[in-house]
Structures are given as C-alpha cells and as structure tokens.
Write a protein that holds these residues in place. Structure first.
Motif, PDB file in Angstrom:
ATOM      1  N   PHE A 183       0.833  -1.199   0.000  1.00  0.00           N
ATOM      2  CA  PHE A 183       0.000   0.000   0.000  1.00  0.00           C
ATOM      3  C   PHE A 183       0.869   1.251   0.000  1.00  0.00           C
ATOM      4  O   PHE A 183       1.982   1.232   0.541  1.00  0.00           O
ATOM      5  CB  PHE A 183      -0.878   0.069   1.267  1.00  0.00           C
ATOM      6  CG  PHE A 183      -1.928  -0.983   1.380  1.00  0.00           C
ATOM      7  CD1 PHE A 183      -3.123  -0.869   0.688  1.00  0.00           C
ATOM      8  CD2 PHE A 183      -1.744  -2.081   2.203  1.00  0.00           C
ATOM      9  CE1 PHE A 183      -4.100  -1.837   0.802  1.00  0.00           C
ATOM     10  CE2 PHE A 183      -2.716  -3.047   2.336  1.00  0.00           C
ATOM     11  CZ  PHE A 183      -3.901  -2.925   1.634  1.00  0.00           C
ATOM     12  N   PRO A 184       0.350   2.366  -0.531  1.00  0.00           N
ATOM     13  CA  PRO A 184       0.975   3.653  -0.227  1.00  0.00           C
ATOM     14  C   PRO A 184       0.820   3.905   1.278  1.00  0.00           C
ATOM     15  O   PRO A 184      -0.273   3.754   1.829  1.00  0.00           O
ATOM     16  CB  PRO A 184       0.144   4.656  -1.044  1.00  0.00           C
ATOM     17  CG  PRO A 184      -0.633   3.838  -2.024  1.00  0.00           C
ATOM     18  CD  PRO A 184      -0.833   2.504  -1.400  1.00  0.00           C
ATOM     19  N   ARG A 185       1.904   4.246   1.941  1.00  0.00           N
ATOM     20  CA  ARG A 185       1.863   4.346   3.406  1.00  0.00           C
ATOM     21  C   ARG A 185       0.848   5.382   3.884  1.00  0.00           C
ATOM     22  O   ARG A 185       0.086   5.131   4.818  1.00  0.00           O
ATOM     23  CB  ARG A 185       3.256   4.682   3.950  1.00  0.00           C
ATOM     24  CG  ARG A 185       3.307   4.784   5.471  1.00  0.00           C
ATOM     25  CD  ARG A 185       4.734   4.992   5.968  1.00  0.00           C
ATOM     26  NE  ARG A 185       4.762   5.081   7.416  1.00  0.00           N
ATOM     27  CZ  ARG A 185       4.630   6.218   8.099  1.00  0.00           C
ATOM     28  NH1 ARG A 185       4.463   7.363   7.441  1.00  0.00           N
ATOM     29  NH2 ARG A 185       4.667   6.220   9.423  1.00  0.00           N
ATOM     30  N   LYS A 186       0.825   6.550   3.266  1.00  0.00           N
ATOM     31  CA  LYS A 186      -0.078   7.609   3.702  1.00  0.00           C
ATOM     32  C   LYS A 186      -1.536   7.154   3.611  1.00  0.00           C
ATOM     33  O   LYS A 186      -2.317   7.341   4.545  1.00  0.00           O
ATOM     34  CB  LYS A 186       0.145   8.865   2.862  1.00  0.00           C
ATOM     35  CG  LYS A 186      -0.686  10.077   3.269  1.00  0.00           C
ATOM     36  CD  LYS A 186      -0.278  11.303   2.444  1.00  0.00           C
ATOM     37  CE  LYS A 186      -1.074  12.542   2.879  1.00  0.00           C
ATOM     38  NZ  LYS A 186      -2.480  12.452   2.487  1.00  0.00           N
ATOM     39  N   GLU A 201      -4.319   6.495   6.600  1.00  0.00           N
ATOM     40  CA  GLU A 201      -5.600   7.203   6.543  1.00  0.00           C
ATOM     41  C   GLU A 201      -6.782   6.234   6.561  1.00  0.00           C
ATOM     42  O   GLU A 201      -7.847   6.551   7.104  1.00  0.00           O
ATOM     43  CB  GLU A 201      -5.665   8.069   5.293  1.00  0.00           C
ATOM     44  CG  GLU A 201      -4.748   9.283   5.312  1.00  0.00           C
ATOM     45  CD  GLU A 201      -4.748  10.038   3.994  1.00  0.00           C
ATOM     46  OE1 GLU A 201      -4.179  11.142   3.959  1.00  0.00           O
ATOM     47  OE2 GLU A 201      -5.296   9.510   3.003  1.00  0.00           O
ATOM     48  N   SER A 202      -6.599   5.061   5.984  1.00  0.00           N
ATOM     49  CA  SER A 202      -7.687   4.082   5.911  1.00  0.00           C
ATOM     50  C   SER A 202      -7.979   3.450   7.262  1.00  0.00           C
ATOM     51  O   SER A 202      -9.039   2.846   7.453  1.00  0.00           O
ATOM     52  CB  SER A 202      -7.334   2.974   4.906  1.00  0.00           C
ATOM     53  OG  SER A 202      -6.386   2.070   5.465  1.00  0.00           O
ATOM     54  N   GLN A 208     -13.974   2.684   0.636  1.00  0.00           N
ATOM     55  CA  GLN A 208     -13.540   4.066   0.784  1.00  0.00           C
ATOM     56  C   GLN A 208     -13.235   4.723  -0.568  1.00  0.00           C
ATOM     57  O   GLN A 208     -12.783   5.864  -0.614  1.00  0.00           O
ATOM     58  CB  GLN A 208     -12.298   4.131   1.680  1.00  0.00           C
ATOM     59  CG  GLN A 208     -12.570   3.777   3.133  1.00  0.00           C
ATOM     60  CD  GLN A 208     -11.302   3.659   3.963  1.00  0.00           C
ATOM     61  OE1 GLN A 208     -10.185   3.617   3.426  1.00  0.00           O
ATOM     62  NE2 GLN A 208     -11.446   3.596   5.273  1.00  0.00           N
ATOM     63  N   GLY A 209     -13.491   3.991  -1.647  1.00  0.00           N
ATOM     64  CA  GLY A 209     -13.252   4.529  -2.982  1.00  0.00           C
ATOM     65  C   GLY A 209     -11.816   4.373  -3.448  1.00  0.00           C
ATOM     66  O   GLY A 209     -11.417   5.008  -4.435  1.00  0.00           O
ATOM     67  N   ARG A 210     -11.046   3.537  -2.781  1.00  0.00           N
ATOM     68  CA  ARG A 210      -9.652   3.314  -3.157  1.00  0.00           C
ATOM     69  C   ARG A 210      -9.553   2.058  -4.022  1.00  0.00           C
ATOM     70  O   ARG A 210     -10.353   1.133  -3.887  1.00  0.00           O
ATOM     71  CB  ARG A 210      -8.776   3.160  -1.912  1.00  0.00           C
ATOM     72  CG  ARG A 210      -8.920   4.295  -0.902  1.00  0.00           C
ATOM     73  CD  ARG A 210      -8.091   4.011   0.340  1.00  0.00           C
ATOM     74  NE  ARG A 210      -8.439   4.862   1.455  1.00  0.00           N
ATOM     75  CZ  ARG A 210      -7.902   6.048   1.697  1.00  0.00           C
ATOM     76  NH1 ARG A 210      -6.985   6.537   0.876  1.00  0.00           N
ATOM     77  NH2 ARG A 210      -8.270   6.749   2.758  1.00  0.00           N
ATOM     78  N   GLY A 211      -8.562   2.015  -4.896  1.00  0.00           N
ATOM     79  CA  GLY A 211      -8.427   0.904  -5.823  1.00  0.00           C
ATOM     80  C   GLY A 211      -7.459  -0.162  -5.342  1.00  0.00           C
ATOM     81  O   GLY A 211      -6.555   0.092  -4.541  1.00  0.00           O
TER      82      GLY A 211
END
Length: 207
Positions: A145-148, A152-153, A177-180
């Motif tokens: 994952f992107p760390r940021k 946040e998730s 959450q709308g993330r891919g």
C-alpha cells in the motif's frame, strides 16, 4: 522460517538504499535478536518487539514505524522472489494511489493440506480478481500500500486477534472508501505453511 525469509529479502534485485526491513516480534517465545542481527550488515533491518496482540496490530506497528512512502507486507513463513519489490514498485509508478497484491504460491506441494489451503486461496483470487485493475481481495502475506493512504484508511482492524480475515476486512474497507486495488501476479511470494488435517480445519474455521 524468519531466517529463510530474510535471506530471500537479501537476494532481492532492488537497490539496498531504497528499502528497509521491519521485523515485528508479536510476543514470540523464540529470541529473534541473533537471527535479525545476522542480516544487519547486509540489510537496513530493525527488530521491534511487542506483547502478543495479533498480526493486525503487529502489521500496523510496522507501518507506523516505517519511513518509506510505500509498505510491502509479507510473513515469516514466506520467501519473496528476486523481482518482488521491483514489480511492486513498477505497479505503484503506474497506479500510485492503489493497493497492490501479488501472487502467492505453495512451496510445500508434497503436503496435501497445505496444497488444499492454497487451492482455496487460488479460487478466491480467481473469483475476486478477474479484472486485475479492479481487484477486491488479497492475502496479507503479499500485499502493498501507499503508506499515507494505508494510515488514513485505518490500517488492519486490531479487533482481529488471529491470522484470519483481517486482510479480507481491510480490502473490503479500502474498496468501500473509494480506493483501488490492483492484482500483479508477477510479484511472487512462496508460502511454506506446513499443515496437518487438524491445522487445516482450525485455519478455515477461523476464516
């Protein structure tokens, strides 16, 4: 197992100054200092200890301590392939805001119970990840994952104290959450999880 995992990471074809390794000891009864220290002259590796709290908390602890822009998770009974980080890095170049999952293969083909568990995982991957750019489920032993965005998730849900379904819940929440999520099967990890019949039943009861 941890030594074999670190040995595989030491063999990654990726610049040493571009990644760190964080080992989180989740209340193990085995002293890990000497195992980790054996790789300290070759890898930027750190050992973090915590009271036994489960893999979700342990992974979140590693993510919180990490200093890079991206997180790549694996387990101590896994050995990443030499191009593992390179494939994940290339995927993030193309889709920097997505979570990325690779393919896990069973490295104990002579064990029928480990093979059965892997076949069930293969079925789930085939079912949920038919569109590699709109994947929906990855196991946590080969997941990045992107760390940021990960922080946040909310990361892995700490209420999951066992190694069961915390990765499924995170993928569902990430997607909601709308993330891919993107499936990159070229990012290979070999999994050496020795099982007997009782272990297999317990594992899938937990799932």
């Amino acid at each position: 197992q941890l030594a074999l995992c670190l040995q595989a990471i030491d063999g990654l074809k990726y610049p040493r100054d571009r990644f760190e390794v964080i080992v989180v000891d989740d209340g193990s009864h085995i002293a890990l200092d000497s195992i980790v220290k054996a790789f300290s002259d070759r890898l930027a590796v750190r050992l973090i200890r915590q009271p036994n709290s489960g893999p979700a908390v342990a992974r979140n602890r590693g993510a919180a301590e990490a200093q890079g822009d991206f997180l790549a998770f694996t387990d101590d009974d896994c050995t990443p392939s030499m191009n593992w980080l390179g494939v994940l890095a290339n995927a993030f170049l193309k889709t920097p805001d997505c979570g990325v999952g690779g393919k896990t293969i069973n490295s104990l083909p002579g064990n029928p119970f480990s093979t059965t568990s892997q076949l069930l995982l293969d079925y789930l991957y085939e079912y949920y990840n038919q569109n590699s750019y709109r994947a929906k489920f990855f196991a946590s032993n080969n997941l990045a994952f992107p760390r940021k965005s990960f922080l946040e998730s909310g990361g892995f849900d700490a209420k999951y104290r066992r190694a069961a379904a915390e990765d499924r819940e995170l993928c569902d929440r990430w997607f909601s959450q709308g993330r891919g999520l993107r499936y990159v099967p070229e990012a290979l990890v070999s999994h050496a999880h020795s099982l007997a019949l009782g272990n297999l039943w317990q594992q899938h009861f937990n799932y």
